[in-house]
Design an enzyme around this catalytic site. Sequence first.
Site, mmCIF file in Angstrom:
data_model
loop_
_atom_site.group_PDB
_atom_site.id
_atom_site.type_symbol
_atom_site.label_atom_id
_atom_site.label_comp_id
_atom_site.label_asym_id
_atom_site.label_seq_id
_atom_site.Cartn_x
_atom_site.Cartn_y
_atom_site.Cartn_z
ATOM 1 N N THR A 190 38.431 -15.968 28.283
ATOM 2 C CA THR A 190 37.369 -16.381 29.196
ATOM 3 C C THR A 190 37.919 -17.413 30.162
ATOM 4 O O THR A 190 38.786 -18.209 29.812
ATOM 5 C CB THR A 190 36.200 -17.029 28.439
ATOM 6 O OG1 THR A 190 36.722 -18.138 27.715
ATOM 7 C CG2 THR A 190 35.543 -16.064 27.491
ATOM 8 N N GLU A 335 32.527 -11.932 27.457
ATOM 9 C CA GLU A 335 32.143 -11.730 26.052
ATOM 10 C C GLU A 335 31.342 -10.442 25.860
ATOM 11 O O GLU A 335 31.106 -10.014 24.740
ATOM 12 C CB GLU A 335 31.295 -12.925 25.567
ATOM 13 C CG GLU A 335 32.083 -14.205 25.341
ATOM 14 C CD GLU A 335 32.238 -15.061 26.589
ATOM 15 O OE1 GLU A 335 32.106 -14.523 27.712
ATOM 16 O OE2 GLU A 335 32.497 -16.268 26.451
ATOM 17 N N LYS A 442 18.358 -31.620 36.369
ATOM 18 C CA LYS A 442 17.189 -32.189 35.685
ATOM 19 C C LYS A 442 16.724 -33.415 36.451
ATOM 20 O O LYS A 442 17.325 -34.475 36.387
ATOM 21 C CB LYS A 442 17.549 -32.542 34.239
ATOM 22 C CG LYS A 442 17.804 -31.291 33.423
ATOM 23 C CD LYS A 442 18.498 -31.582 32.112
ATOM 24 C CE LYS A 442 19.158 -30.319 31.585
ATOM 25 N NZ LYS A 442 20.620 -30.299 31.752
ATOM 26 N N TRP A 447 12.982 -29.271 35.880
ATOM 27 C CA TRP A 447 14.216 -28.553 36.165
ATOM 28 C C TRP A 447 14.195 -28.011 37.585
ATOM 29 O O TRP A 447 13.196 -27.433 38.023
ATOM 30 C CB TRP A 447 14.370 -27.364 35.204
ATOM 31 C CG TRP A 447 14.786 -27.759 33.827
ATOM 32 C CD1 TRP A 447 14.801 -29.030 33.305
ATOM 33 C CD2 TRP A 447 15.240 -26.892 32.793
ATOM 34 N NE1 TRP A 447 15.240 -29.003 32.015
ATOM 35 C CE2 TRP A 447 15.510 -27.705 31.666
ATOM 36 C CE3 TRP A 447 15.447 -25.515 32.710
ATOM 37 C CZ2 TRP A 447 15.984 -27.163 30.468
ATOM 38 C CZ3 TRP A 447 15.909 -24.987 31.524
ATOM 39 C CH2 TRP A 447 16.183 -25.799 30.407
HETATM 40 P P1 AMP Z 1 32.773 -14.360 33.178
HETATM 41 O O1 AMP Z 1 32.901 -14.300 31.716
HETATM 42 O O2 AMP Z 1 33.867 -15.090 33.852
HETATM 43 O O3 AMP Z 1 32.570 -13.010 33.743
HETATM 44 O O4 AMP Z 1 31.466 -15.196 33.504
HETATM 45 C C1 AMP Z 1 30.221 -14.845 32.999
HETATM 46 C C2 AMP Z 1 29.162 -15.686 33.634
HETATM 47 O O5 AMP Z 1 29.089 -15.425 35.030
HETATM 48 C C3 AMP Z 1 27.768 -15.400 33.137
HETATM 49 O O6 AMP Z 1 27.501 -16.020 31.901
HETATM 50 C C4 AMP Z 1 26.924 -15.954 34.272
HETATM 51 O O7 AMP Z 1 26.788 -17.346 34.202
HETATM 52 C C5 AMP Z 1 27.746 -15.620 35.490
HETATM 53 N N1 AMP Z 1 27.233 -14.391 36.114
HETATM 54 C C6 AMP Z 1 27.736 -13.153 36.045
HETATM 55 N N2 AMP Z 1 26.993 -12.306 36.777
HETATM 56 C C7 AMP Z 1 25.979 -13.017 37.321
HETATM 57 C C8 AMP Z 1 24.863 -12.721 38.162
HETATM 58 N N3 AMP Z 1 24.658 -11.507 38.631
HETATM 59 N N4 AMP Z 1 24.024 -13.727 38.482
HETATM 60 C C9 AMP Z 1 24.228 -14.979 38.021
HETATM 61 N N5 AMP Z 1 25.257 -15.327 37.242
HETATM 62 C C10 AMP Z 1 26.127 -14.365 36.892
#
Ligand code: AMP
Length: 550
Positions: A190, A335, A442, A447
């Site tokens: 990640t 994940e 916050k 929020w």
């Molecule tokens: P990653 O593991 O690097 O792909 O990051 C995952 C995270 O990216 C998610 O938990 C979200 O916080 C963010 N994310 C992915 N797609 C979206 C979306 N369409 N809108 C908002 N946040 C997103």
Amino acid sequence: MRSTMMDAPLQVARILDHGSTVHATAEVVTWAGGGEPRRMSYAEVGRTAARLAHALRDECGVTGDERVATFMWNNTEHLVAYFAVPSMGAVLHTLNIRLFPDQLVYVADHAEDRVVLVDSTLVPLLARVIDRMGAVRHVVVVGGGDPAPLVAAAGDRIAVHHWDALLAGRPEVYDWPATDERDAAALCYTSGTTGEPKGVAYSHRSIYLHSLQVCMPEGFGLGVADRELVIVPMFHAMAWGLPYAAFLSGASLVMPDRFLQAAPIAEMIAAERPTTAAAVPTIWTDLLAHLDAHDVDTSSLREVVVGGSACPPALMHAFADRHGIEIVHAWGMTEMSPLGSVARPPAGATGEAAWRYRYTQGRIPAGVAARIVGPLGEPLPADGASVGELEVRGPWVTARYVGDDAPDGEKFRDGWLRTGDVGTLSPDGYVTLTDRAKDVIKSGGEWISSVELENALMAHPAVREACVVGVPDGRWGERPLATVVVREGAEVTAEELRDFLATSVARWQLPERWAFVEAVPKTSVGKFDKKVVRSRHADGALSVTELTTP
Ligand code: AMP
């Protein structure tokens, strides 16, 4: 009663066999800048994968579930590795080429990478760290660049090979072993902005099931007539599963290699006529500016998928109104293999109602169960109104991180993955995210959604990008700081932007603090890096205008 069905394992090798025979004439195209794009049929990908597997086994000594890493752009050889490594029973580890050197060394060591496949254009980057990657014994250089810096850095411990020479003359079939479908096939770390990166190991089974979902009409709807432009990096969350989905469905692939700027992407679209494409919002924002300024034939695109960060509604409308391109919003995470939800409106929704569905992060598929929980982990109703953290589980959601004996309590709860995303879930399964839990602002006990403010700001014609973070405030605890990148040639003041926001946002949420910046800092996968924005603010590195309450 037990079923009478055969128990055939779900394997990556099966996807490869299918794609390279049934869809033998589908092709992967790799962009070459000014030169002629490289083309390879799926039949040839199958043969090359067999040759690579023989080379890895016979020359590099790869056995069992040893890890073979890639340090590569999106291209043909990376696709070959995506299939060859898991099919031979080894584990593919896609290294993120944009990680800091220390993080790269950390993940390569943690995964115990034995072999690294590297694009010759990335040799200088890998050469900086290769001697510190303790488990590596072989490096394979792809392409015509000079491998000398790598040879010099590798020392005696590591043998440096060239892809062409290594694969030459090897058998074009490989007797892929029967693997347990629950064994690891691929590994991604990640890109978390805090702590060390954490490993997620996808199984053959999870990849197979996830790929089917990617192909579904409610997913990316891939079919034989499609040509998918894969801009999302193959080193980030398995390129959203698109390489495997393409081999299942027969869709061809267009790969940008290192040409990720708006101008070459526009050229690729005009020349290779993809029907669909996938990337994070920042890529589409840049492309929009390019398309607005140049006459580009984008008529082949039936839709493009945007995910990885929230897609501003203004971006969707701009593509639709000015270029006739439909943006489909999707959400997921490393994940989750990574596909969670895709925002396709339900049957019968039209006009404004359809748009409201398209703004959401999308609808949860059968393979992903989702729930919203409150601060103590108590489940909240899926009523489209109760706001809490989103938790998910399912056959392509990870249950823990690599190397952890038990699920980490901060990320997992009672068999659910805590996504760290905050929002609502509607009764018909649509997720709407308002923030990352750590990015919510916050203010005085209430929020404020940074994403909502960003979306509203990016609807202003003079705004190219807007990133909003919470900053400490003596009176309210936290207040929003808006950092804004102004569109080229446009002019706008903080007062004007605040007045514009006031037409769609509650008055108490309007930011007092504004900073105009050249660019929003981005993470290694192109998302707004809010941690950096917050620390720049804390260090006094931003020139902030503070407006008094109107
Ligand atoms: P990653 O593991 O690097 O792909 O990051 C995952 C995270 O990216 C998610 O938990 C979200 O916080 C963010 N994310 C992915 N797609 C979206 C979306 N369409 N809108 C908002 N946040 C997103």
